[in-house]
Scaffold this active site. Sequence first.
Site, mmCIF file in Angstrom:
data_model
loop_
_atom_site.group_PDB
_atom_site.id
_atom_site.type_symbol
_atom_site.label_atom_id
_atom_site.label_comp_id
_atom_site.label_asym_id
_atom_site.label_seq_id
_atom_site.Cartn_x
_atom_site.Cartn_y
_atom_site.Cartn_z
ATOM 1 N N HIS A 280 0.619 -1.289 0.055
ATOM 2 C CA HIS A 280 0.002 0.096 0.039
ATOM 3 C C HIS A 280 0.927 1.222 -0.022
ATOM 4 C CE1 HIS A 280 -3.605 2.307 0.442
ATOM 5 N NE2 HIS A 280 -3.554 2.437 1.840
ATOM 6 N N CYS A 281 2.449 1.157 -0.003
ATOM 7 C CA CYS A 281 2.986 2.141 0.172
ATOM 8 C C CYS A 281 4.045 2.688 -0.885
ATOM 9 C CB CYS A 281 3.849 2.237 1.430
ATOM 10 S SG CYS A 281 2.819 2.057 3.133
ATOM 11 N N ILE A 282 4.917 1.678 -1.124
ATOM 12 C CA ILE A 282 6.362 1.997 -1.852
ATOM 13 C C ILE A 282 5.854 2.108 -3.219
ATOM 14 C CG2 ILE A 282 8.700 1.134 -2.587
ATOM 15 C CD1 ILE A 282 8.154 1.919 0.514
ATOM 16 N N ASP A 285 2.993 5.925 -2.937
ATOM 17 C CA ASP A 285 3.330 7.188 -2.060
ATOM 18 C C ASP A 285 3.913 8.303 -3.190
ATOM 19 O OD1 ASP A 285 2.013 5.914 -0.358
ATOM 20 O OD2 ASP A 285 3.833 5.863 0.856
#
Length: 444
Positions: A280-282, A285
């Site tokens: 959900h991030c790298i 974002d």
Amino acid sequence: MSKTITNVTVENLFTRIKNKTAKIGIIGLGYVGLPLAVEIAKSEYNVVGFDVNQQKVDSLNNGHNYINDVNDEDLVKIVENNKFISTTDFSQIQQIDVVLVCVPTPIDAHQHPDISYIQSATKNIANYIHDEMLIVLESTTYPNTTKEVMLPILMEKGHKVGEDFFLAYSPERVDPGNENFKTKNIPKIVGGITEDCTMLTSMFYKSVLNSNIHEVSSPAVAEMAKILENTFRNINIGLANEMAIICNKMGIDVWEVINAAATKPFGFMPFYPGPGLGGHCIPIDPFYLSWKVKEYKYHVRLIETSSEINNYMPEFVVERSMKILNEVKKPLNGSNVLLVGAAYKKDIDDIRESPIFEIIKYFEGHGANVFFNDPYISEFNFNGKKYVSFPLNKENLSKMDLSIIVTNHTSLDYKLIAEHSKIIFDTRNAMGNYSGIKGQYYKL
Ligand SMILES: NC(=O)c1ccc[n+]([C@@H]2O[C@H](COP(=O)([O-])OP(=O)(O)OC[C@H]3O[C@@H](n4cnc5c(N)ncnc54)[C@H](O)[C@@H]3O)[C@@H](O)[C@H]2O)c1
């Protein structure tokens, strides 16, 4: 007059945090919010968890955990002791002193930030906002979200920031599955709209966590710091992936190269290639930044380039697989391919944005029969089809033309895979040092 009110407001909140009588609300009870709620409740505060998902709320109120990083017994204990109650009823925000927002921040199909969850959570707070309230955003987002998106909504009823209520940004840096660093001991960055906002937020985290609290001059600095951390990872993984592509062309073992470079005690930090980014991030974002910065007529280049390389990796895995099968005179069309591991990284059950989806898409596009096994994921749906974890055993492995290590979970039975796979393609170097491999073995 207003100065006196400010001091009283700050002082009252300060006292409630100091003696832990402040009531804490967590909005969004997922990978970030639930571990945080549990830590806070364990530290003697009374915590109310808010979520829009009734199933999650019911599960938590019955003491049933759904996040690996949360200890089942800890959850049962705080629920039984009435330290942690969950609800979908946002009117209970009226009784909350400190509220932490941990809702999702995905991107849409055009890679634009979707901050609708932050907006909706903020509106729910604004409906029940009251004096002497501290509000902290923890979700990852582009610089200035706290000030430009949340603050105007919170001030709609005339409450003044830094006087009646307090607002700050403090990014969550939790790394699911990391045994050494958890919510409790990961250093926190805190940036408030005013100095009192920063002070109260720092004080609150200090009262719960066992970590350093680093104060910065504004929410925007804290927001940008979080984006920098994840962009740093995205770009360095992109570099490792490009090295893997280059090394493959040149017949050099990229893993040996990285491990050799990592012997340098300064100026180098190893990052490793893989079948593609996930989570959900790298992968997501950096797009928050590239979108926002367009407002300043600037076009980010490094993020675009590394994402291009990272996004190509699933296709590269399938192209390599085709070449590997070609060596044994097998077309990909009609071959049985087992994908070992579905989660986006090892030892977790999170399949969000996992590269397995793109890998399946390319394999099935070439007519391969795709199977998967993951000790943490029993089934998933993709492109209207249900995929059920295929048991890892001697018989099943020997039916496969190719076994691909997609996720290097620690608990996988590598001995079984080594002894009964015809061909192994290891995209994680999980079996590079394994001596018992009977069939053919290839690495990314
Ligand atoms: N997962 C990670 O490893 C990680 C690490 C650091 C930061 N983050 C960031 O933290 C934020 C949350 O991520 P996550 O992984 O916990 O997401 P998640 O999907 O696991 O959990 C989010 C929760 O929020 C709930 N929710 C959605 N809209 C809501 C609303 N309006 N009000 C109340 N609840 C609502 C969802 O039902 C869900 O339970 C994101 O910004 C993410 O980028 C995640």
